[in-house]
Design an enzyme around this catalytic site. Structure first.
Site, short mmCIF file in Angstrom:
data_model
loop_
_atom_site.label_atom_id
_atom_site.label_comp_id
_atom_site.label_asym_id
_atom_site.label_seq_id
_atom_site.Cartn_x
_atom_site.Cartn_y
_atom_site.Cartn_z
N HIS A 17 39.94 43.05 44.72
CA HIS A 17 39.60 44.18 43.84
C HIS A 17 38.41 43.80 42.98
CE1 HIS A 17 42.09 41.58 41.37
NE2 HIS A 17 41.96 42.35 40.29
N ASP B 74 37.12 38.79 37.25
CA ASP B 74 37.57 37.44 37.63
C ASP B 74 37.67 37.25 39.14
OD1 ASP B 74 39.78 39.25 37.34
OD2 ASP B 74 41.21 37.60 37.21
N HIS B 75 37.40 38.33 39.91
CA HIS B 75 37.46 38.22 41.37
C HIS B 75 36.12 38.47 42.04
CE1 HIS B 75 41.89 37.92 41.41
NE2 HIS B 75 41.70 38.50 40.23
N HIS C 118 48.12 47.30 41.78
CA HIS C 118 47.55 46.70 40.57
C HIS C 118 47.02 47.85 39.70
CE1 HIS C 118 45.90 43.57 38.14
NE2 HIS C 118 44.66 43.62 38.57
ZN LIG Z 1 42.73 38.64 38.35
ZN LIG Z 2 42.97 42.25 38.32
#
Ligand SMILES: [Zn+2]
Ligand SMILES: [Zn+2]
Length: 303
Positions: A61, A65-66, A138
Site C-alpha cells: 500500500h 513507510d512502504h 487496512h
Molecule cells: Zn506500515
Molecule cells: Zn499502513
C-alpha cells in the site's frame, strides 16, 4: 532454490538498527522486492545483495513507510547500469504515486512498467515467480503477496521406454514440448509425473487478520506477517489502527498450516519484540520475532 531476506522489521518509521519492513527474494538470477520504505536501499547494501537484478517491486500500500524509499532506490538501480525494464505492482493509484515520486528521479536508463491491482485477487507469472496478490484490510487499499516457485513432475523413463520413445526425444518432453514420431504425437504429460511441491512464501503486512490471508498463505514454507503489537492489552489499538497483535498473527499461521512464521512491522514502542514470542507459542510454535536481515534459503524437498 529461493533466497529470502526480510530486509527490515520496523513499522511506521525506521529506527537505528531497525529498517522499515521489506522483503527481497533471489531466484534464478532475478530479484523481487516487496515494499520500499525510507532506507530500504541501505538495508539491501548492508545485506550485500545487488540492486541490478531487481526486476519486480511489489507494494502492499502507499503509506510512506512502504514506498518513500522508491525514488532513491530507482536512482541507485539506474547507477548500477540497468537497462532492462522494471515492473512495479501495487494497488490502484500506482502510476500516480510513482509519477509524483519520480519528480525527483526523472531520468532513468530503464523503462518502468506499472501494474495496478483492481481485483481482490490477481495472479502474475514473471521470471519464474508465480505471484498472487490478495486484498487485505487496512486503513487504505492494501494487498498481501504470495510468491510461489512451482516444480514440475519427475520424468518417468519406464513410461518413456514403454511408449518406445527414442532417448534423444526425452529432453524435449521433459521441457514440456511435443514430439511427433511416425505420425504419433507424444506430450510431456505422458512421461512426466504430477507436479511436485514447490516453494511458497507469503508476505502480509498492515492489515487486520482476514480470511484472504488464511486462504492464500495455506501451506507456505515461510509466512512473514505483521505483528505491530506484542502486548496482550493492545487488542483495541490493533483494531483501531487496522494492524495485528502477535496473538492474532499466530492464529493465522495456525489456520493456514504454514511451516514457519516470522513476525515483522513492529511498533516503535515495541523495543524488545522477542520478549513476547513465548506467549504465543501455545498457538503456533514455529515462530520467531524476526530481526533485520533475517534470511533463509528455501529448497525443493528431496524426492
Ligand atoms: Zn506500515
Ligand atoms: Zn499502513
Amino acid at each position: 532454490m529461493l533466497d529470502v531476506c526480510l530486509l527490515g522489521t520496523s513499522g511506521m518509521l525506521p529506527l537505528p538498527g531497525r529498517w522499515l519492513t521489506s522483503m527481497m527474494t533471489r531466484y534464478n538470477g532475478s530479484s523481487l522486492l516487496i515494499d520500499c520504505g525510507e532506507g530500504t536501499q541501505i538495508a539491501i547494501k548492508e545485506k550485500g545483495w545487488s540492486y541490478n537484478p531487481i526486476d519486480i517491486i511489489c507494494f502492499t500500500h502507499y503509506h510512506a513507510d512502504h514506498i518513500s524509499g522508491l525514488p532513491g532506490l530507482l536512482l541507485t538501480i539506474g547507477n548500477s547500469e540497468r537497462t532492462a525494464p522494471l515492473t512495479l505492482i501495487g494497488p490502484k493509484g500506482l502510476q500516480r504515486v510513482v509519477n509524483s515520486l519520480r519528480v525527483i528521479a526523472p531520468e532513468l536508463p530503464f523503462e518502468i512498467k506499472c501494474i495496478e491491482l483492481t481485483e481482490p485477487q490477481v495472479h502474475f507469472s514473471i521470471n519464474g515467480y508465480e505471484i498472487d496478490a490478495f486484498k487485505v484490510n487496512h486503513t487504505v487499499a492494501c494487498y498481501g503477496y504470495t510468491i510461489n516457485i512451482p516444480r514440475i513432475g519427475k520424468f518417468d523413463p519406464v513410461k518413456a521406454r514403454e511408449l518406445e520413445i527414442p532417448v534423444h526425444y526425452w529432453n524435449k518432453l521433459q521441457h514440456g514440448e511435443e514430439v511427433v514420431i511416425d505420425d504419433k504425437t507424444y506430450t510431456s504429460d505422458m512421461v512426466m509425473g504430477g507436479a511436485r511441491k514447490g516453494i511458497k512464501v507469503t508476505y502480509c503486512t498492515d492489515t487486520r487478520p482476514v480470511p484472504s490471508i488464511v486462504k492464500n498463505a495455506q501451506n507456505s514454507d515461510l509466512f512473514i506477517c505483521e505483528g505491530m503489537y506484542g502486548e496482550n492489552d493492545k487488542d483495541n489499538k490493533a483494531r483501531e489502527y487496522k494492524h495485528m497483535t502477535f496473538r492474532e498473527a499466530a492464529k493465522l499461521a495456525k489456520e493456514a498450516n504454514v511451516e514457519r512464521m516470522w513476525l515483522t512491522h513492529y511498533s516503535p514502542s515495541l523495543v524488545r519484540p522477542w520478549d513476547y514470542v513465548d506467549s504465543i507459542k501455545n498457538i503456533f510454535p514455529n515462530v520467531i520475532a524476526a530481526k533485520d536481515k533475517q534470511s533463509i534459503e528455501l529448497n525443493f524437498e528431496d524426492d
